[in-house]
Design a protein around this motif. Structure first.
Motif, PDB file in Angstrom:
ATOM      1  N   SER A 108       0.800  -1.225   0.000  1.00 22.96           N
ATOM      2  CA  SER A 108       0.000   0.000   0.000  1.00 22.96           C
ATOM      3  C   SER A 108       0.835   1.280   0.000  1.00 22.96           C
ATOM      4  N   ASN A 109       2.118   1.191   0.330  1.00 22.45           N
ATOM      5  CA  ASN A 109       2.940   2.404   0.330  1.00 22.45           C
ATOM      6  C   ASN A 109       3.450   2.779  -1.053  1.00 22.45           C
ATOM      7  N   PHE A 110       3.028   2.018  -2.087  1.00 20.54           N
ATOM      8  CA  PHE A 110       3.374   2.353  -3.467  1.00 20.54           C
ATOM      9  C   PHE A 110       2.087   2.624  -4.245  1.00 20.54           C
ATOM     10  N   TYR A 111       2.123   3.640  -5.098  1.00 25.46           N
ATOM     11  CA  TYR A 111       0.955   4.039  -5.874  1.00 25.46           C
ATOM     12  C   TYR A 111       1.207   3.749  -7.348  1.00 25.46           C
ATOM     13  N   VAL A 112       0.269   3.076  -8.012  1.00 26.97           N
ATOM     14  CA  VAL A 112       0.387   2.732  -9.430  1.00 26.97           C
ATOM     15  C   VAL A 112      -0.642   3.513 -10.230  1.00 26.97           C
ATOM     16  N   GLY A 113      -0.179   4.255 -11.223  1.00 21.20           N
ATOM     17  CA  GLY A 113      -1.089   5.017 -12.068  1.00 21.20           C
ATOM     18  C   GLY A 113      -0.502   5.222 -13.451  1.00 21.20           C
ATOM     19  N   HIS A 114      -1.002   6.234 -14.141  1.00 22.16           N
ATOM     20  CA  HIS A 114      -0.474   6.565 -15.465  1.00 22.16           C
ATOM     21  C   HIS A 114      -0.673   8.052 -15.709  1.00 22.16           C
ATOM     22  N   GLY A 115       0.116   8.607 -16.604  1.00 18.76           N
ATOM     23  CA  GLY A 115      -0.023  10.032 -16.884  1.00 18.76           C
ATOM     24  C   GLY A 115       1.310  10.704 -17.134  1.00 18.76           C
ATOM     25  N   HIS A 116       1.513  11.856 -16.497  1.00 22.24           N
ATOM     26  CA  HIS A 116       2.673  12.699 -16.762  1.00 22.24           C
ATOM     27  C   HIS A 116       3.500  12.918 -15.500  1.00 22.24           C
ATOM     28  N   VAL A 117       4.779  13.183 -15.695  1.00 21.00           N
ATOM     29  CA  VAL A 117       5.680  13.562 -14.610  1.00 21.00           C
ATOM     30  C   VAL A 117       5.834  15.076 -14.642  1.00 21.00           C
ATOM     31  N   VAL A 118       5.801  15.706 -13.468  1.00 22.26           N
ATOM     32  CA  VAL A 118       5.947  17.163 -13.354  1.00 22.26           C
ATOM     33  C   VAL A 118       7.076  17.466 -12.386  1.00 22.26           C
ATOM     34  N   ASP A 119       7.957  18.416 -12.741  1.00 23.47           N
ATOM     35  CA  ASP A 119       8.999  18.806 -11.789  1.00 23.47           C
ATOM     36  C   ASP A 119       8.639  20.135 -11.136  1.00 23.47           C
ATOM     37  N   CYS A 120       9.491  20.598 -10.213  1.00 22.41           N
ATOM     38  CA  CYS A 120       9.177  21.798  -9.426  1.00 22.41           C
ATOM     39  C   CYS A 120       9.187  23.070 -10.269  1.00 22.41           C
ATOM     40  N   ASN A 121       9.712  22.994 -11.497  1.00 23.43           N
ATOM     41  CA  ASN A 121       9.657  24.129 -12.427  1.00 23.43           C
ATOM     42  C   ASN A 121       8.432  24.044 -13.332  1.00 23.43           C
ATOM     43  N   GLN A 122       7.545  23.093 -13.027  1.00 23.47           N
ATOM     44  CA  GLN A 122       6.297  22.862 -13.745  1.00 23.47           C
ATOM     45  C   GLN A 122       6.521  22.341 -15.164  1.00 23.47           C
ATOM     46  N   GLN A 123       7.708  21.829 -15.439  1.00 25.73           N
ATOM     47  CA  GLN A 123       7.942  21.144 -16.707  1.00 25.73           C
ATOM     48  C   GLN A 123       7.217  19.801 -16.665  1.00 25.73           C
ATOM     49  N   THR A 124       6.578  19.442 -17.771  1.00 23.76           N
ATOM     50  CA  THR A 124       5.735  18.253 -17.798  1.00 23.76           C
ATOM     51  C   THR A 124       6.182  17.295 -18.895  1.00 23.76           C
ATOM     52  N   SER A 125       6.289  16.032 -18.540  1.00 25.01           N
ATOM     53  CA  SER A 125       6.761  14.999 -19.469  1.00 25.01           C
ATOM     54  C   SER A 125       5.654  14.571 -20.424  1.00 25.01           C
ATOM     55  N   PRO A 126       6.017  13.812 -21.472  1.00 21.33           N
ATOM     56  CA  PRO A 126       4.983  13.126 -22.259  1.00 21.33           C
ATOM     57  C   PRO A 126       4.254  12.124 -21.372  1.00 21.33           C
ATOM     58  N   GLN A 127       3.167  11.557 -21.886  1.00 26.26           N
ATOM     59  CA  GLN A 127       2.373  10.619 -21.095  1.00 26.26           C
ATOM     60  C   GLN A 127       3.035   9.241 -21.068  1.00 26.26           C
ATOM     61  N   PHE A 128       2.993   8.598 -19.884  1.00 26.22           N
ATOM     62  CA  PHE A 128       3.519   7.247 -19.707  1.00 26.22           C
ATOM     63  C   PHE A 128       2.387   6.306 -19.297  1.00 26.22           C
ATOM     64  N   ASP A 129       2.501   5.047 -19.731  1.00 24.69           N
ATOM     65  CA  ASP A 129       1.460   4.051 -19.448  1.00 24.69           C
ATOM     66  C   ASP A 129       1.438   3.612 -17.991  1.00 24.69           C
TER      67      ASP A 129
END
Length: 299
Positions: free
Chosen positions: A57-78
């Motif tokens: 339960s201490n790990f979360y599984v999802g999908h979407g984008h990665v965001v850094d503290c500069n608000q840069q956003t990655s492409p979508q990952f499965d």
């Protein structure tokens, strides 16, 4: 007289793999209706469901984008796996796409129903990994007590934790192909020449064929290196191998179990510090002094 019974681990993972294979069969039916997005989602959902059912339960599984503290956003990952003890995601949209803070990330995965060389799936994944590792702000945390070696710079934290990873917050990456009949190792070799170990996925799971891993084979064992980009052993090389001693049984469960084992070992050997959320919200708290009004409390 009572006796101990055996748990058939191979059979459990074989059944899990079969659910993913069945999802691919459904996806082909849906694909025939020209709903390509829904077709791809069938297999992705099935893999994420498998991971969720097996992850603590201490790990979360999802999908979407990665965001850094500069608000840069990655492409979508499965597949994105993050720390569920603090802030696993920043946002979830109505279509269930999620945005993960970069510092909370453990693993990135790409799921493909079928290997299609013309789409260059490995190269595209390498490009997206490169964007995350090279351009997004996430400082590597090195293990100052790696392999039990101590120095003046060794931290008490690392001495106590005794983690196995050289980089404590390394990102584990993987690809999974359900049908890899047309897998062409030349694409992998081209990506290796172009990107080196740093931007290649740590493992490629060919569910119906084998596993692409970095390591070496001796007369008595296979040796796996989970983090090729940090490995300095010149004897190691990329290898494609099927797993399983029983030739009559399907190997898909063994290959899925290999992925599960390496994900767990990676996350249990990692250390993610709590996220400093202030950089993410700085822009919300910016104001002009000229627009501020002092409120005097009456006594």
């Amino acid at each position: 007289m009572s006796k101990l019974s055996n748990l058939d681990i191979e059979e459990i993972f074989r059944q899990d793999a079969q659910k993913i294979i069945d999802a691919r069969k459904r996806s082909k039916v849906i694909h025939a209706t020209s709903d390509i997005k829904a077709s791809g989602n069938e297999v992705e959902h099935s893999v994420r469901d498998f991971l969720r059912s097996r992850m603590p339960s201490n790990f979360y599984v999802g999908h979407g984008h990665v965001v850094d503290c500069n608000q840069q956003t990655s492409p979508q990952f499965d597949v994105l796996i993050s720390d569920n003890t603090f802030i696993p995601i920043l946002l979830r949209t109505n279509d269930s796409t999620e945005y993960f803070p970069c510092e909370s990330l453990y693993a990135i995965g790409e799921i493909k129903s079928t290997y299609n060389k013309s789409e260059k799936p490995i190269e595209k994944f390498c490009e997206n990994l490169k964007l995350v590792k090279e351009n997004m702000k996430r400082e590597e945390v090195f293990n100052t007590a790696y392999k039990g070696e101590f120095s003046d710079s060794t931290l008490m934290r690392d001495m106590i934790l005794q983690k196995n990873n050289k980089v404590l917050n390394a990102i584990y990456s993987f690809m999974l192909f359900v049908d890899s009949e047309k897998f062409d190792i030349s694409e992998f070799n081209d990506c290796y020449k172009k990107y080196g170990n740093k931007y290649l996925p740590n493992h490629i799971i060919l569910l119906d064929r084998g596993v692409v891993f970095f390591g070496k084979i001796t007369e008595s064992q296979m040796i796996f290196e989970r983090y090729p980009e940090y490995d300095e052993n010149e004897e190691n090389e990329w290898i494609l191998s099927a797993f399983g001693l029983n030739e009559e049984k399907e190997k898909a469960g063994n290959h899925l179990g290999f992925l599960y084992y390496n994900l767990l070992e990676h996350m249990n050997s990692s250390l993610l510090e709590p996220i400093n959320l202030m950089p993410y919200f700085n822009s919300l708290f910016t104001g002009r002094k000229s627009k501020m009004i002092k409120i005097k409390n009456s006594v």
